[in-house]
Write an enzyme that holds these catalytic residues in place. Structure first.
Site, PDB file in Angstrom:
ATOM      1  N   GLU A 127       0.838  -1.202   0.000  1.00  0.00           N
ATOM      2  CA  GLU A 127       0.000   0.000   0.000  1.00  0.00           C
ATOM      3  C   GLU A 127       0.872   1.251   0.000  1.00  0.00           C
ATOM      4  O   GLU A 127       0.580   2.232  -0.698  1.00  0.00           O
ATOM      5  CB  GLU A 127      -0.917  -0.016   1.229  1.00  0.00           C
ATOM      6  CG  GLU A 127      -1.955  -1.113   1.213  1.00  0.00           C
ATOM      7  CD  GLU A 127      -2.667  -1.283   2.533  1.00  0.00           C
ATOM      8  OE1 GLU A 127      -3.814  -1.766   2.523  1.00  0.00           O
ATOM      9  OE2 GLU A 127      -2.095  -0.948   3.586  1.00  0.00           O
TER      10      GLU A 127
ATOM     11  N   ASP B  29     -11.557  -7.148  -2.065  1.00  0.00           N
ATOM     12  CA  ASP B  29     -12.232  -8.440  -2.132  1.00  0.00           C
ATOM     13  C   ASP B  29     -13.587  -8.317  -1.465  1.00  0.00           C
ATOM     14  O   ASP B  29     -13.834  -7.387  -0.692  1.00  0.00           O
ATOM     15  CB  ASP B  29     -11.403  -9.536  -1.449  1.00  0.00           C
ATOM     16  CG  ASP B  29     -11.111  -9.224   0.010  1.00  0.00           C
ATOM     17  OD1 ASP B  29     -11.557  -9.984   0.879  1.00  0.00           O
ATOM     18  OD2 ASP B  29     -10.441  -8.207   0.301  1.00  0.00           O
TER      19      ASP B  29
END
Length: 216
Positions: free
Chosen positions: A12, A183
């Site tokens: 990230e 997800d």
């Protein structure tokens, strides 16, 4: 405005530093989980004295309107793995630490600015809603069901945002969270969507955070 952005993981951090490579925005990694998140954001507050803090990164999504690569911006944040019981205070609810709000509200100004964004051009949609946090990587449908049974209005599940909101609440620093949906745990098997996200679609998925910062 001096802005601090905190992320949990190296991948990230890599994405966000690319997005902000020509910016004065402070982008730092805290590490995974609630304690790491709280310590990391407190370090940013103490060292840099930012005017606001943004939590960025990925999260599991929940809701029929949510899709992978959409972005959930926090209107509220709560812990999904905290229970203080009723022995001392029978008004404390599940997810609440006694003496603190049951849900931490995002800064009203930051939330209003976020809701003015038009992210569709990047292939994403923006959803404002509840983000819930716990020290629990949600890699099964059963885990996700146990969370949304208690928080049916949750739109994203992560491992840091509520702890960062908690720290900012105590430090009186305005806060908001932007979480890219990596997800959908209720439709996933063995976190395969999560792994596919990083392999196939993570690039540019964090651009909305830059668009938001530029709007401030």
């Amino acid at each position: 405005m001096k802005i601090g952005i905190v992320v949990a993981m190296d991948k990230e951090l890599q994405q966000l530093r690319q997005v902000f490579e020509d910016s004065q925005v402070i982008v730092e990694k805290c590490g995974i989980g609630k304690v790491n998140a709280a310590l990391g954001v407190q370090r940013i507050i103490s060292d840099y004295h930012p005017d606001c803090i943004i939590s960025s990164g990925c999260a599991g999504g929940h809701g029929d309107e949510i899709a992978i690569r959409d972005v959930v911006v926090s209107s509220e944040l709560a812990y999904h793995d905290v229970y203080c019981g009723t022995a001392i205070d029978n008004s404390t609810i599940y997810g609440q630490i006694q003496g603190l709000p049951a849900r931490f509200a995002a800064d009203p100004y930051l939330l209003a600015k976020a809701l003015q964004l038009s992210p569709e051009a990047s292939g994403s949609k923006l959803h404002a809603g509840l983000i819930v946090t716990g020290d629990w990587f949600v890699d099964s449908k059963e885990k996700m069901r146990s969370i949304v049974d208690k928080f049916p209005d949750a739109r994203a599940v992560d491992m840091e945002s509520a702890a960062i909101a908690h720290t900012c609440y105590l430090a009186r620093v305005p806060f908001i969270s932007f979480r890219v949906v990596s997800d959908m745990p209720l439709g996933d098997n063995n976190a395969s969507q999560y792994h596919d996200f990083w392999q196939k679609v993570a690039a540019q998925s964090f651009q909305l955070t830059r668009t938001f910062v530029d709007s401030l």
